[in-house]
Write a protein that holds these residues in place. Sequence first.
Motif, mmCIF file in Angstrom:
data_model
loop_
_atom_site.group_PDB
_atom_site.id
_atom_site.type_symbol
_atom_site.label_atom_id
_atom_site.label_comp_id
_atom_site.label_asym_id
_atom_site.label_seq_id
_atom_site.Cartn_x
_atom_site.Cartn_y
_atom_site.Cartn_z
ATOM 1 N N GLY A 37 1.404 -49.432 53.681
ATOM 2 C CA GLY A 37 1.196 -48.359 52.717
ATOM 3 C C GLY A 37 -0.246 -48.084 52.688
ATOM 4 O O GLY A 37 -1.286 -48.971 52.807
ATOM 5 N N ALA A 38 -0.661 -46.758 52.505
ATOM 6 C CA ALA A 38 -2.148 -46.140 52.495
ATOM 7 C C ALA A 38 -2.743 -46.637 51.438
ATOM 8 O O ALA A 38 -3.915 -46.997 51.568
ATOM 9 N N PRO A 58 2.715 -40.812 62.484
ATOM 10 C CA PRO A 58 2.566 -39.727 61.714
ATOM 11 C C PRO A 58 3.570 -38.757 61.230
ATOM 12 O O PRO A 58 3.528 -38.065 60.158
ATOM 13 N N GLU A 59 4.891 -38.795 61.853
ATOM 14 C CA GLU A 59 5.982 -38.131 61.162
ATOM 15 C C GLU A 59 6.145 -38.537 59.633
ATOM 16 O O GLU A 59 6.840 -37.905 59.109
ATOM 17 N N LEU A 60 6.089 -39.911 59.311
ATOM 18 C CA LEU A 60 6.295 -40.131 58.117
ATOM 19 C C LEU A 60 5.411 -40.226 57.082
ATOM 20 O O LEU A 60 5.302 -40.523 55.875
ATOM 21 N N PRO A 63 0.722 -37.468 52.169
ATOM 22 C CA PRO A 63 -0.672 -37.000 52.355
ATOM 23 C C PRO A 63 -1.906 -37.777 52.341
ATOM 24 O O PRO A 63 -2.737 -37.810 53.029
ATOM 25 N N GLU A 64 -1.583 -39.025 51.408
ATOM 26 C CA GLU A 64 -2.733 -40.146 51.293
ATOM 27 C C GLU A 64 -2.568 -40.731 52.629
ATOM 28 O O GLU A 64 -3.785 -41.157 53.241
ATOM 29 N N ALA A 65 -1.468 -41.103 53.256
ATOM 30 C CA ALA A 65 -1.670 -41.785 54.605
ATOM 31 C C ALA A 65 -2.400 -41.082 55.734
ATOM 32 O O ALA A 65 -2.985 -41.610 56.505
ATOM 33 N N ALA A 66 -2.055 -39.515 55.628
ATOM 34 C CA ALA A 66 -2.709 -38.803 56.449
ATOM 35 C C ALA A 66 -4.096 -38.677 56.458
ATOM 36 O O ALA A 66 -4.969 -38.789 57.393
ATOM 37 N N GLU A 67 -4.475 -39.017 55.343
ATOM 38 C CA GLU A 67 -6.087 -39.169 55.080
ATOM 39 C C GLU A 67 -6.737 -40.511 55.265
ATOM 40 O O GLU A 67 -7.979 -40.559 55.815
ATOM 41 N N VAL A 68 -5.847 -41.722 54.997
ATOM 42 C CA VAL A 68 -6.516 -42.759 55.276
ATOM 43 C C VAL A 68 -6.404 -43.327 56.779
ATOM 44 O O VAL A 68 -7.238 -43.975 57.359
#
Length: 281
Positions: A37-38, A58-60, A63-68
Amino acid sequence: MTRAEPITSLQNPQLKRLVRLHGRRAREQEGVILIEGARELSRALAAGVQPTEVFSCPELHSPEAAEVAPALPVVPTLLSAAAFEKVSGRENPDGLLGVASRPTVDLPKLPEGAVVVVLDGLEKPGNVGAILRTADASGAAAVLVLGRGADPYGPNVIRASQGSVFALPVAALDEQDAYSYLDTQGCVTVACTPDAPQVYWDAPLIGRVALLLGTEHGGLPAHWRQMGGEDSKASGAGLSVRIPMEPGSAADSLNVATAAALMLFECVRQRRAVAAAGVGQ
């Protein structure tokens, strides 16, 4: 940089290893923890816990994970959605999973007014994680986890704590080491047990305090409940307290995480009352 093509085969050896690491024995054999988890990875990084491996889908990504993800210190291994879901411990994963060395915890020298939480034999990761969040939020100095209950650095505890396990010293100890630490630090032990004569808000919880909590079905072992009696060698006098419930209530006990929250924030309340009285003098 990331590897060009994601792992798609569910028989991939890396995936099989990650699945095994959800088991406590496999993690202990490797000396590692899983951080999924991010939010949890961010809090681990903030506490100086560096993942040595990161797996990303990346498919999953939320928004927080994409930033982290771009800020993680190692090059991630890409996984397909199906591959990530195989190694995830969550129903709706956000596509980030890290492997890190198990943290080495140095228990602190306690200042006056410090609160330590002692959990004896708790088995449910959700309860342990919730207590860690509350301990963090209330400013507790440390949490001691005793017995072979829930692994305080297990993935489900990390998730339930939302990463708070990394924000304060959390140590898995045997009972003798825990007792020695509390004794050396001069803690008053406070056994939380439903048959205690004193209500928790009437107990003095101002100095160095160790809150002792056991399982809901078994409660605290007798030797913890007896600490502070006439024969006790503990440097702090022990107390036993209860949380009162309405007569005739169908509930015969409170959830241990709820009990911990009440106790921890009663410590906060008493400290603030003492501080306010000192300012007014």
